[in-house]
Motif scaffolding. Structure first.
Motif, short mmCIF file in Angstrom:
data_model
loop_
_atom_site.label_atom_id
_atom_site.label_comp_id
_atom_site.label_asym_id
_atom_site.label_seq_id
_atom_site.Cartn_x
_atom_site.Cartn_y
_atom_site.Cartn_z
N LYS A 19 20.83 66.50 87.70
CA LYS A 19 20.20 65.42 86.94
C LYS A 19 20.05 64.18 87.83
O LYS A 19 18.99 63.56 87.86
CB LYS A 19 21.01 65.07 85.69
N ARG A 130 14.99 55.77 82.13
CA ARG A 130 14.78 57.20 81.86
C ARG A 130 16.10 57.96 81.94
O ARG A 130 16.40 58.82 81.09
CB ARG A 130 13.76 57.78 82.83
N LYS A 133 18.16 57.23 78.80
CA LYS A 133 17.64 57.95 77.62
C LYS A 133 17.86 59.45 77.73
O LYS A 133 18.21 60.12 76.75
CB LYS A 133 16.16 57.64 77.43
N ASP A 134 17.65 59.99 78.94
CA ASP A 134 17.74 61.43 79.14
C ASP A 134 19.15 61.96 78.87
O ASP A 134 19.32 63.08 78.40
CB ASP A 134 17.31 61.77 80.57
#
Length: 173
Positions: A19, A130, A133-134
Motif C-alpha cells: 500500500k 488518498r 481515505k484508502d
C-alpha cells in the motif's frame, strides 16, 4: 545508525508495505512495516554490545501482548505523515518504548511518542488524503512476540539484525 521496532507480521506487513509503495512513497522499499520503539539513532560501534545487552534484558522480562490496528490517522499539519492507528496495544508499546529509551539508548525525542504504522510520508497533500481515505477501514490483529534491532545500511535500506523474543531475551540474527 540503528532503530528498534515491532515488526508487523505478514500478511499484514507485506500488504501495508505494498500500500505504501502504491502511494508512491519512495521509502516503501527501504523501511520494513513496523511500529517504532527507537527512532533512527546514531550509536558508536563500541557501544553496540551494551545496546544489545540492554535489549536482551528488556525482552527477558516482557510478555506478548495484542495489537489491534484499526483505520487511519495523520499527524498533519505538524508532521507530513499518514498512518494506520492502534486501537489496542498502545499501553504495551508505550511501556516497551520507555524501557528501550533508557540506559544506553536514553535520548530526547522530537515529538511525544505515539505508536503507529506509517503508510505515507512527505508526499503531496492529494496523495496523503488518498492514503488516509484508502486505509480508513483497515483492520488487522496480531500478537507481539518481541521486537527487532534494525541497522540502516549504506544503501539507505533498514534491515533487521536481531530479534528479541519476549520471555527469553534471546537475540536471533
Amino acid at each position: 545508525m540503528i532503530g528498534v521496532a515491532i515488526p508487523i507480521p505478514d500478511p499484514h506487513g507485506a500488504l501495508l508495505q505494498r500500500k505504501r509503495a502504491s502511494f508512491g512513497d519512495p521509502l516503501a522499499g527501504a523501511i520494513p512495516t513496523h511500529i517504532t520503539l527507537l527512532p533512527p539513532t546514531e550509536v558508536d560501534a563500541a557501544a553496540l554490545g551494551a545496546v544489545e545487552a540492554h535489549l536482551r534484558a528488556i525482552a527477558r522480562t516482557e510478555r506478548p501482548f495484542r495489537i489491534r490496528l484499526r483505520g487511519s490517522g495523520t499527524f498533519r499539519p505538524v508532521s507530513p505523515v499518514v498512518f494506520v492507528a492502534l486501537a489496542e496495544g498502545i499501553g504495551g508499546c508505550e511501556r516497551l518504548q520507555a524501557r528501550v529509551l533508557s540506559g544506553p539508548l536514553d535520548r530526547p525525542l522530537d515529538y511525544p511518542y505515539h505508536p503507529h504504522v506509517t503508510i505515507a510520508h512527505h508526499l503531496p497533500d492529494e496523495v496523503m488524503d488518498r492514503a488516509f481515505k484508502d486505509l480508513a477501514g483497515y483492520a488487522a490483529d496480531f500478537d507481539v512476540w518481541g521486537f527487532s534491532l534494525y541497522v540502516h545500511g549504506g544503501d539507505g535500506v533498514w534491515r533487521p539484525q536481531h530479534d528479541y523474543v519476549f520471555g527469553s531475551g534471546s537475540a536471533a540474527p
